[in-house]
Write an enzyme that holds these catalytic residues in place. Structure first.
Site, short mmCIF file in Angstrom:
data_model
loop_
_atom_site.label_atom_id
_atom_site.label_comp_id
_atom_site.label_asym_id
_atom_site.label_seq_id
_atom_site.Cartn_x
_atom_site.Cartn_y
_atom_site.Cartn_z
CD GLU A 101 6.30 -0.51 -23.35
OE1 GLU A 101 5.72 0.54 -23.01
OE2 GLU A 101 5.92 -1.65 -23.01
CG HIS A 159 -0.98 -8.06 -27.18
ND1 HIS A 159 -1.98 -7.11 -27.24
CD2 HIS A 159 -0.30 -7.80 -26.03
CE1 HIS A 159 -1.92 -6.34 -26.16
NE2 HIS A 159 -0.89 -6.74 -25.42
#
Lengths: 342, 329
Positions: free
Chosen positions: B60, B129
């Site tokens: 990321e 999540h």
């Protein structure tokens, strides 16, 4: 090596791959960086520079050698220890010192400060103060060059301490898989901040030994010899420009002062600084110039010119006002202002 | 005019901008060949090729860092952070790098990029999540932040985000991907910083964002039919810039304000708006501003527990009816 005087009285060198002009320029850059950094140090003690500052005293050969090998369109990505790399790209001293002194004449008019020197017109695409952040950013600039078919190289400088943060590893893998025209330059000055990098790193050469893991050549060079840096840089930049992908160059060096102005560097064992002062890049290069027949008078002229430039720059900065209040809210957003609501 | 899912609207919005400007590039994990884990970018690599639509490693920091380096040197990248929660892994770029570049360099450099995130709960993915992180991004000066609730807004706001010269965080809601509605043909370009009144009403103003918008609309119907309370529902859409005028004007008409927020309680976006309304429209208010939020807890995975946590239409109805009928809170 042999040398003879040419008809202009300048030294012409044979059996050497670096021209006398470039040699003198490499010397000039190192001397000017040294003098400017020393002045920054003095201005601290006169309380004319606030905040923090990280000097490159002892590491000048890397900035000079790399910058000399760059083309005008090449991009430098620096760290908070970035004064040297900024000066090496030709940014005027008064702009750098002015930013350190947080004056209106500074590179960013005092809005960035010592750790964020930026001069886009000189290819200095910022100095980054979060360790590791700019390695992926340099990859992105290199990706743009690759995508648009432009031939500039992105050159990313950082210290040995950076090699243990995740972004370093993500960037190396990214650069390698996309074969990006980026050159990573690790200035290994042995200490991450106050701690020996060798004591907290699993491998001997923190950048080069990791580079091998990403399929890159293992390159470790003498970072205190500007000629060695210059030659290595030329090879890496040529490789990047021709589509050969990234390189990692680990330059062994030593900082003569502490990590920042707050650090007297008392953690160094006795004798270590003295040993490295024997390998001072400017001392080495002064001898080199003499060996190649550059007259002492010419060397002195470069040194005196540098001192004059630093003095002049200092006076310009001292005379410059502080950044005006209206700058407080400019350039938060692309419209030039800071409005977040209607 | 055709029905389009929110998911397909993402690909349409990106494609519209890539078609228009060859400097628009797109990168992320599994976004090209796989078409995205939420299948929101299917077909883009076939249409624009692997040099413009690029699969990345699970990195990321490299994704956002590379997007920034490309943006500051001339491209207009769109980067995907698969689950919004992963923004925490690369928060340096979101908090320290993108939004400060222009300011610190005194305008020498800019960062015109879009970060798409799969935001929000309702999919039983558990605490790491499912988060609604819009308030993480709203608090940082220098960013723009949008969160569309419908397919047409996805297309139009995506276009506006890509064309904007600032870093824009574009929060897509995972639980809206399968929803469908009519989207006009042809180019659609919306405006950042504009809220939309989706249901006019006289008695109270309800502000909502993303997944909370359809729930607020459903609640407003029930409040009207079963409680005789006529609510105005505003889709805030853009947290930065914030369309305070639409909100303040609505409160001036209705005299009551409710926010419906998916984020956990503390420092949710509604708190900032409540503060603005209290400052600037206090004398328009006929009662306290009430925030309806997820409680200040991590989200559970179990479906019945997650449903208890996120504001639901019945909970919105119950709360608003109670407050409007004179209860203190």
């Amino acid at each position: 090596m042999t040398s003879k005087k040419d008809r202009d009285g300048e030294t012409a060198l044979k059996n050497d791959d670096i021209s006398p002009d470039i040699r003198q320029e490499l010397f000039r850059l190192q001397v000017e960086i040294r003098d400017c950094e020393k002045r920054a140090n003095d201005l601290f003690f006169q309380n004319m520079i606030k905040g923090t500052s990280h000097l490159s005293l002892g590491q000048e050969a890397i900035a000079a050698g790399m910058a000399m090998a760059m083309q005008p369109g090449d991009k430098s990505f620096c760290t908070y220890r970035g004064h040297a790399h900024t000066l090496a790209r030709g940014v005027p001293m008064e702009k750098v010192l002015g930013e350190l002194m947080l004056r209106d004449n500074g590179l960013m008019r005092g809005k960035g400060g010592s750790m964020h020197l930026t001069s886009v017109e000189h290819g200095v695409m910022g100095s980054y103060a979060i360790i590791g952040a700019h390695l992926p950013i340099a990859c992105g600039a290199a990706w743009r060059a690759q995508y648009l078919g432009q031939d500039d190289v992105s050159v990313c400088f950082f210290g040995d301490g950076t090699t243990n943060i995740g972004a370093f590893h993500e960037a190396l893998n990214f650069a390698a898989i996309w074969k990006l025209p980026v050159v990573f330059v690790c200035e290994n000055n042995l200490y991450m901040e106050y701690t020996l990098t060798s004591e907290i790193t699993a491998v001997e050469h923190p950048a080069a030994d990791r580079a091998s893991a990403y399929g890159l050549e293992r390159i470790v060079i003498d970072g205190n010899d500007a000629d060695v840096v210059y030659r290595t840089a030329q090879a890496a930049f040529a490789k990047a420009r021709s589509g050969g992908g990234p390189s990692m160059i680990e330059c062994m060096t030593y900082r003569h002062s502490g990590h920042s102005r707050a650090d007297p560097a008392k953690y160094r064992p006795p004798g270590e600084l003295e040993r490295w002062l024997e390998k001072d890049p400017i001392k080495i290069y002064r001898t080199r110039l003499a060996e190649f027949g550059v007259p002492e008078a010419r060397i002195r002229a470069i040194e005196e010119e540098s001192k004059r430039k630093v003095d002049e720059a200092t006076e310009v900065c001292k005379a410059s006002p502080p950044a005006p209040a209206e700058l407080l809210t400019t350039d938060v957003y692309a419209d030039g202002g800071w409005a977040w609501r209607n | 005019m055709a029905e389009l899912t929110y998911r397909d609207a993402v690909a349409r919005g990106i494609a519209q901008e890539m078609e228009r400007d060859s400097n628009v590039v797109f990168l992320g994990e599994d976004v090209a060949r796989a078409g995205g884990v939420f299948k929101a970018t299917v077909g883009l690599v076939d249409r624009f090729g692997p040099l413009r639509v690029r699969d990345t490693p699970i990195s990321e920091q490299a994704i956002l860092g590379a997007a920034m380096g490309a943006a500051m040197t001339g491209l207009r990248p769109i980067a995907e952070i698969m689950f919004a929660d992963f923004a925490a892994v690369c928060f340096d770029y979101i908090a320290n790098e993108f939004p400060k570049l222009r300011y610190m360099t005194n305008g020498q450099l800019g960062c015109p990029l879009v970060v798409r995130t799969g935001n929000g709960g309702g999919a039983r993915f558990g605490a790491q999540h499912s988060q609604s992180i819009e308030n993480w991004t709203m608090m940082i000066p220098g960013l723009k932040v949008v969160a569309p609730s419908s397919p047409v807004d996805v297309v139009g706001l995506m276009a506006a985000a890509v064309r904007d010269d600032n870093p824009v965080i574009f929060h897509e809601h995972k639980s809206l991907y399968a929803t469908k509605s009519e989207v006009p043909d042809g180019e659609i370009v919306d405006t950042l910083g504009t809220a939309k009144i989706l249901r006019p009403g006289r008695d109270a103003t309800i502000l909502a964002l993303a997944l909370m918008v359809p729930r607020a609309l459903a609640a407003a119907e029930t409040l009207a039919s079963e409680h005789g309370i006529d609510c105005e529902v505003i889709d805030v859409r853009s947290l930065v810039p914030l369309d305070t005028q639409t909100i303040l004007n609505s409160v001036a008409r209705t005299g009551r304000l409710f926010t419906v927020e998916e984020n956990p309680r503390l420092c949710g976006w509604g708190a900032e708006i409540a503060s603005i309304v209290a400052d600037e429209a206090f004398w328009d208010l006929d009662g306290p501003i009430v925030r309806i939020t997820t409680p200040h807890i991590p989200l559970p995975a179990a479906d019945h527990l997650e449903d208890l946590a996120l504001p639901s239409a019945p909970r919105i109805v119950e709360r608003i009816a109670r407050v409007m009928n004179g209860a203190r809170r």
